[in-house]
Design an enzyme around this catalytic site. Structure first.
Site, PDB file in Angstrom:
ATOM      1  N   CYS A  62      13.840  11.323   5.904  1.00  0.00           N
ATOM      2  CA  CYS A  62      13.790  10.816   7.276  1.00  0.00           C
ATOM      3  C   CYS A  62      15.121  10.984   7.993  1.00  0.00           C
ATOM      4  CB  CYS A  62      13.355   9.358   7.288  1.00  0.00           C
ATOM      5  SG  CYS A  62      14.330   8.338   6.192  1.00  0.00           S
ATOM      6  N   GLY A 115       7.288   4.899   7.827  1.00  0.00           N
ATOM      7  CA  GLY A 115       6.394   6.040   8.041  1.00  0.00           C
ATOM      8  C   GLY A 115       6.723   6.707   9.362  1.00  0.00           C
ATOM      9  N   SER A 116       5.727   7.348   9.941  1.00  0.00           N
ATOM     10  CA  SER A 116       5.966   8.110  11.166  1.00  0.00           C
ATOM     11  C   SER A 116       6.084   7.197  12.389  1.00  0.00           C
ATOM     12  CB  SER A 116       4.811   9.089  11.384  1.00  0.00           C
ATOM     13  OG  SER A 116       3.607   8.361  11.529  1.00  0.00           O
ATOM     14  N   THR A 117       6.740   7.709  13.408  1.00  0.00           N
ATOM     15  CA  THR A 117       6.899   6.945  14.653  1.00  0.00           C
ATOM     16  C   THR A 117       5.534   6.688  15.287  1.00  0.00           C
ATOM     17  OG1 THR A 117       9.130   7.756  14.991  1.00  0.00           O
ATOM     18  CG2 THR A 117       7.951   7.041  16.965  1.00  0.00           C
ATOM     19  N   GLU A 118       4.657   7.682  15.211  1.00  0.00           N
ATOM     20  CA  GLU A 118       3.335   7.545  15.833  1.00  0.00           C
ATOM     21  C   GLU A 118       2.565   6.354  15.240  1.00  0.00           C
ATOM     22  OE1 GLU A 118       0.896  10.907  15.006  1.00  0.00           O
ATOM     23  OE2 GLU A 118      -0.830  10.059  16.082  1.00  0.00           O
ATOM     24  N   ILE A 119       2.451   6.321  13.899  1.00  0.00           N
ATOM     25  CA  ILE A 119       1.706   5.221  13.270  1.00  0.00           C
ATOM     26  C   ILE A 119       2.511   3.918  13.385  1.00  0.00           C
ATOM     27  CG2 ILE A 119       0.642   4.389  11.118  1.00  0.00           C
ATOM     28  CD1 ILE A 119      -0.779   6.869  11.867  1.00  0.00           C
ATOM     29  N   GLY A 120       3.823   4.021  13.289  1.00  0.00           N
ATOM     30  CA  GLY A 120       4.680   2.834  13.365  1.00  0.00           C
ATOM     31  C   GLY A 120       4.490   2.068  14.671  1.00  0.00           C
ATOM     32  N   GLU A 136      10.517   1.297   9.942  1.00  0.00           N
ATOM     33  CA  GLU A 136      11.479   2.357   9.593  1.00  0.00           C
ATOM     34  C   GLU A 136      10.774   3.675   9.837  1.00  0.00           C
ATOM     35  OE1 GLU A 136      14.511   1.880   8.901  1.00  0.00           O
ATOM     36  OE2 GLU A 136      14.584  -0.232   8.317  1.00  0.00           O
ATOM     37  N   LYS A 166       0.850  -1.199   0.000  1.00  0.00           N
ATOM     38  CA  LYS A 166       0.000   0.000   0.000  1.00  0.00           C
ATOM     39  C   LYS A 166       0.881   1.242   0.000  1.00  0.00           C
ATOM     40  CE  LYS A 166      -1.857   2.832   2.936  1.00  0.00           C
ATOM     41  NZ  LYS A 166      -1.894   4.049   2.099  1.00  0.00           N
ATOM     42  N   GLU A 200      10.749  16.358  14.751  1.00  0.00           N
ATOM     43  CA  GLU A 200      10.963  16.171  13.309  1.00  0.00           C
ATOM     44  C   GLU A 200      10.058  17.147  12.552  1.00  0.00           C
ATOM     45  OE1 GLU A 200       9.444  12.551  11.384  1.00  0.00           O
ATOM     46  OE2 GLU A 200      11.357  12.389  10.352  1.00  0.00           O
TER      47      GLU A 200
HETATM   48  P1  NAP Z   1       2.604   8.170   8.076  1.00  0.00           P
HETATM   49  O1  NAP Z   1       1.543   9.164   8.251  1.00  0.00           O
HETATM   50  O2  NAP Z   1       2.975   7.311   9.216  1.00  0.00           O
HETATM   51  O3  NAP Z   1       2.162   7.280   6.830  1.00  0.00           O
HETATM   52  C1  NAP Z   1       2.978   6.260   6.338  1.00  0.00           C
HETATM   53  C2  NAP Z   1       2.112   5.211   5.694  1.00  0.00           C
HETATM   54  O4  NAP Z   1       1.286   4.616   6.688  1.00  0.00           O
HETATM   55  C3  NAP Z   1       1.171   5.744   4.622  1.00  0.00           C
HETATM   56  O5  NAP Z   1       1.077   4.809   3.576  1.00  0.00           O
HETATM   57  C4  NAP Z   1      -0.134   5.849   5.381  1.00  0.00           C
HETATM   58  O6  NAP Z   1      -1.279   5.777   4.549  1.00  0.00           O
HETATM   59  C5  NAP Z   1      -0.061   4.619   6.261  1.00  0.00           C
HETATM   60  N1  NAP Z   1      -0.974   4.652   7.410  1.00  0.00           N
HETATM   61  C6  NAP Z   1      -1.671   5.694   7.915  1.00  0.00           C
HETATM   62  N2  NAP Z   1      -2.419   5.285   8.961  1.00  0.00           N
HETATM   63  C7  NAP Z   1      -2.204   3.957   9.124  1.00  0.00           C
HETATM   64  C8  NAP Z   1      -2.654   2.976  10.034  1.00  0.00           C
HETATM   65  N3  NAP Z   1      -3.492   3.271  11.014  1.00  0.00           N
HETATM   66  N4  NAP Z   1      -2.216   1.713   9.893  1.00  0.00           N
HETATM   67  C9  NAP Z   1      -1.333   1.391   8.922  1.00  0.00           C
HETATM   68  N5  NAP Z   1      -0.871   2.283   8.024  1.00  0.00           N
HETATM   69  C10 NAP Z   1      -1.278   3.556   8.132  1.00  0.00           C
HETATM   70  O7  NAP Z   1       3.962   8.837   7.607  1.00  0.00           O
HETATM   71  P2  NAP Z   1       4.141   9.893   6.454  1.00  0.00           P
HETATM   72  O8  NAP Z   1       3.711  11.198   6.993  1.00  0.00           O
HETATM   73  O9  NAP Z   1       3.540   9.397   5.200  1.00  0.00           O
HETATM   74  O10 NAP Z   1       5.720   9.829   6.217  1.00  0.00           O
HETATM   75  C11 NAP Z   1       6.600  10.609   6.878  1.00  0.00           C
HETATM   76  C12 NAP Z   1       7.287   9.832   7.994  1.00  0.00           C
HETATM   77  O11 NAP Z   1       7.973   8.690   7.469  1.00  0.00           O
HETATM   78  C13 NAP Z   1       8.343  10.649   8.670  1.00  0.00           C
HETATM   79  O12 NAP Z   1       8.254  10.503  10.060  1.00  0.00           O
HETATM   80  C14 NAP Z   1       9.650  10.052   8.148  1.00  0.00           C
HETATM   81  O13 NAP Z   1      10.742  10.248   8.990  1.00  0.00           O
HETATM   82  C15 NAP Z   1       9.289   8.612   8.004  1.00  0.00           C
HETATM   83  N6  NAP Z   1      10.212   7.921   7.070  1.00  0.00           N
HETATM   84  C16 NAP Z   1      11.120   7.026   7.581  1.00  0.00           C
HETATM   85  C17 NAP Z   1      12.021   6.381   6.741  1.00  0.00           C
HETATM   86  C18 NAP Z   1      13.026   5.406   7.293  1.00  0.00           C
HETATM   87  O14 NAP Z   1      13.603   4.667   6.512  1.00  0.00           O
HETATM   88  N7  NAP Z   1      13.255   5.373   8.592  1.00  0.00           N
HETATM   89  C19 NAP Z   1      11.981   6.631   5.373  1.00  0.00           C
HETATM   90  C20 NAP Z   1      11.054   7.528   4.884  1.00  0.00           C
HETATM   91  C21 NAP Z   1      10.165   8.166   5.750  1.00  0.00           C
HETATM   92  P3  NAP Z   1      -1.999   7.130   4.058  1.00  0.00           P
HETATM   93  O15 NAP Z   1      -1.057   7.765   3.119  1.00  0.00           O
HETATM   94  O16 NAP Z   1      -3.205   6.623   3.373  1.00  0.00           O
HETATM   95  O17 NAP Z   1      -2.292   7.942   5.265  1.00  0.00           O
END
Ligand code: NAP
Ligand code: MG
Length: 501
Positions: free
Chosen positions: A308, A252-257, A274, A199, A405
Site C-alpha cells: 500500500c 483495503g481499497s479506498t473504494e470499499i473503505g 487504512e 474476516k 494505484e
Molecule cells: P479490497 O477489495 O477493498 O478488499 C479488502 C477487504 O475488504 C477484503 O477482505 C474484502 O473481502 C473485503 N470486502 C470486499 N467487499 C466488501 C464490502 N462490501 N464490505 C466490507 N468488506 C468488503 O482491497 P484489496 O484489493 O483486497 O486490497 C488492496 C488494497 O488495500 C489496496 O488499495 C491497498 O493499498 C490497500 N491496503 C492498505 C493498507 C494500509 O495500511 N493503508 C495496507 C494494505 C493494503 P474479499 O476478499 O472477500 O473481497
C-alpha cells in the site's frame, strides 16, 4: 490439491506440519468451536504460481457471521473476560507470540504458497514482524491509564477519567499482507480488552485459519477471537453495520473503505480505515543513489509491488536523473523472479487473474500515454501470474500510471528542477499514505517533511515500519492509525467519573 501445488511444496523442503495442515478439512473458528459454513459452501484457495488449487475453506453466510458477533459480545460481557487481570492478558498475548514464533516456518510456507509471496521476505518481514507486533502490544494492558483532574467545582470531589475497551471489533483485512494485517488488528484490539471477529480476504485465508489454531492453543477464552472466512461482497456490509459491532477496523481499497466508513457510521461505530496509496519518492541531486535503489527494492518491487505504501512514483532532480534510472533498472533486471517457496526468489507472482490483467493493462496504458519503458514490462512463463519488475521514465503527473494505484511492480519516474516543484508534484495526488525524501542536506529534507501531505515521511529510506510508530494515511488513504499507542487508543473509550467525598 493440484499436483503442481504438491510438487511446489515437495520440491522446496516444506515441513510436514504445512502438508498436514493443508490436507485437513479447514474450518472457521467461532466461539471456541471449529465450524463449517451453515450453507456448507466453500471457497477455493489458489497458488498464484500456477493458478492451481491448494485446498478449500468455508464461505460464511450471515447466519455464521451473526453467530460469531454474538459470541464475541457474550465473551466481552463475561466475567471471565472483564475480570482478566492486565498482567494475565499480557501473559496470554506473550504465550501466543511465542507460539507464532515457534510455528514461524510453517506460517511462512502457508502464506507464501497462498499469497505468492517470496518466502524469504515472508519469513523475515511478514511473520517476524507480526511476532514483534504481538510482543509490543502484549506490553500494553498493564499500562492503560486514565487521569485524575483538578476540577474547580466547590466542595470535595475526586474527578477522573477511566479508559475502557470499546466493545466488539469487526476487522476486515486485504490479501497483500494477510497475516501481518490480521495481527495488527488482533494485537491492539485484544490488548485494549476488546473481543473481535475477523474476516481475511477470500484470496488469502489460510494463514488466518492456522493462526486461530494457535489462539486456541494459547488458551484464549472462547469467543475472544472469532475467525469468519468468506466473501466481502456477501458478508462485508452486514459485518460493518451489525448493531453489536462497536468498532470497525478495515484495511483495503479506498473504494470499499469509503462504503465501509459510511455504513459503520450509521450505528456510530468507531472506524479506522487504512486504504490505498500512490506514495512519492523525492530524490535530490545530493542523494545517495545506492539508498534510493535499496528503497525501491523494499517498497515498489517488494511483494511484487503489492504494497500500500509502495514508492511507485519517483521524482528525480535533473542532474542525476539518467544515473538514477540506470541504477534502478539494472538492479531490477538482476532480480530473480521465481516460485514463491524457493528461498532464492526475489519476486513471486501477483495474487490473481484480475490483478495480473490489471497490471498488464497499466503497462500498456503507460506506453500509450508516452512514458519511456526502460526495463521490464513483460509477463514471465506460461503458468501463474508472473510480471517483470517494470520501470517507466519521462512520466508526468497527468498520466494514469502516475496518478492511480497500480498495486504491482511498476515504477514511474520523472525529472524535476527545484525543491518547490518537487513538493508540488509530490502533493499533487488524491492519496497521502506515505512519502520519502532522499538528500544529504538535512535542512532541505526537513523542509520537505513539513510540507509533504502524507501519514509517514521517510528520509533516505522507504517503507520502514515498527510496532511503536503509528501507520496510516492522510487524504484518500484513510482515517485513523494502526500501530503505536495511537492505535491502542482507538480501541478504547473514555469514561468520566466523579466522586463527591
Ligand atoms: P479490497 O477489495 O477493498 O478488499 C479488502 C477487504 O475488504 C477484503 O477482505 C474484502 O473481502 C473485503 N470486502 C470486499 N467487499 C466488501 C464490502 N462490501 N464490505 C466490507 N468488506 C468488503 O482491497 P484489496 O484489493 O483486497 O486490497 C488492496 C488494497 O488495500 C489496496 O488499495 C491497498 O493499498 C490497500 N491496503 C492498505 C493498507 C494500509 O495500511 N493503508 C495496507 C494494505 C493494503 P474479499 O476478499 O472477500 O473481497
Ligand atoms: Mg491463494
Amino acid at each position: 490439491m493440484d499436483s503442481k501445488v504438491l510438487s511446489h511444496l515437495q520440491d522446496n523442503n516444506t515441513q510436514p506440519q504445512t502438508l498436514d495442515f493443508l490436507s485437513q478439512p479447514l474450518q472457521m473458528y467461532v466461539d471456541g468451536q471449529w465450524i463449517n459454513a451453515h450453507s456448507n459452501e466453500r471457497i477455493t484457495a489458489y497458488d498464484p504460481c500456477f493458478n492451481a488449487e491448494i485446498t478449500t475453506f468455508p464461505s460464511a453466510s450471515s447466519i455464521d457471521l451473526d453467530k460469531a458477533i454474538c459470541a464475541a459480545r457474550r465473551t466481552f460481557d463475561s466475567k471471565e473476560w472483564r475480570d482478566m487481570l492486565p498482567l494475565q492478558r499480557e501473559t496470554l498475548m506473550h504465550k501466543l507470540a511465542g507460539l507464532v514464533e515457534q510455528h514461524a516456518d510453517t506460517l511462512a510456507q502457508i502464506e507464501a504458497l497462498d499469497a505468492g509471496k517470496a518466502i524469504a521476505g515472508c519469513r523475515d518481514v511478514d511473520i517476524a514482524g507480526s511476532v514483534d507486533v504481538l510482543r509490543y502490544f502484549a506490553g500494553w494492558p498493564s499500562k492503560i491509564e486514565g487521569a485524575v483532574r483538578p476540577v474547580s467545582i466547590p466542595g470535595e470531589h475526586v474527578a477522573m477519567t477511566v479508559k475502557e475497551p470499546v466493545g466488539v471489533v469487526g476487522a476486515i483485512v486485504p490479501w497483500n499482507w494477510p497475516f501481518n494485517m490480521m495481527i495488527w488488528k488482533f494485537a491492539a484490539a485484544i490488548a485494549a480488552g476488546c473481543t473481535l471477529v475477523l474476516k481475511p480476504a477470500q484470496q488469502t485465508s489460510l494463514s488466518a485459519i492456522y493462526f486461530a489454531k494457535l489462539v486456541e492453543q494459547a488458551g484464549f477464552p472462547a469467543g475472544a477471537f472469532n475467525l469468519i472466512t468468506g466473501k466481502g461482497s456477501v458478508i462485508g456490509n452486514e459485518m460493518v453495520s451489525h448493531p453489536l459491532i462497536s468498532k470497525v477496523s478495515f484495511t483495503g481499497s479506498t473504494e470499499i473503505g469509503k462504503q465501509v466508513g459510511a455504513m459503520a457510521s450509521q450505528n456510530l461505530a468507531h472506524v479506522t480505515l487504512e486504504l490505498g496509496g500512490k506514495s512519492p519518492m523525492v530524490v535530490f541531486e545530493d542523494a545517495d543513489i545506492e539508498r534510493v535503489v535499496a528503497a525501491t527494492q523494499q517498497s515498489v518491487f517488494f511483494n511484487s509491488g503489492q504494497v500500500c505504501s509502495a514508492g511507485s512514483r519517483m521524482y528525480v532532480q535533473r542532474k542525476i536523473y539518467e544515473e538514477v534510472i540506470e541504477a534502478i533498472s539494472s538492479k531490477t533486471q538482476a532480480m530473480k523472479i521465481g516460485l514463491s517457496l524457493d528461498d532464492s526468489t526475489d519476486m513471486g507472482p501477483v495474487i490473481s487473474t484480475s490483478q495480473y490483467a490489471n497490471i498488464i493493462d497499466y503497462i500498456s496504458i503507460g506506453q500509450r500515454e508516452g512514458a519511456r519503458l526502460v526495463s521490464g514490462g513483460q509477463t514471465v512463463g506460461d503458468d501463474g501470474f508472473f510480471i517483470q519488475p517494470t520501470v517507466f521514465a519521462d512520466c508526468n503527473n497527468t498520466m494514469r500510471i502516475v496518478r492511480e494505484e497500480i498495486f504491482g511492480p511498476v515504477l514511474a519516474i520523472q525529472p524535476f528542477d527545484t525543491e518547490e516543484e518537487a513538493i508540488q508534484l509530490a502533493n499533487d495526488n488524491e492519496y497521502g499514505l506515505a512519502a520519502s525524501v532522499f538528500s544529504s542536506d538535512t535542512s532541505r529534507a526537513w523542509r520537505c517533511v513539513k510540507q509533504i501531505k502524507a501519514g509517514t515521511v521517510w528520509i533516505n529510506t522507504h517503507d520502514m515500519v515498527d510496532p511503536c510508530l503509528p501507520f496510516g494515511g492522510f487524504k484518500n488513504s484513510g482515517l485513523g492509525k494502526d500501530l503505536g499507542p495511537e492505535q491502542l487508543e482507538q480501541f478504547l473509550q473514555t469514561k468520566t467519573v466523579w466522586l463527591e467525598v
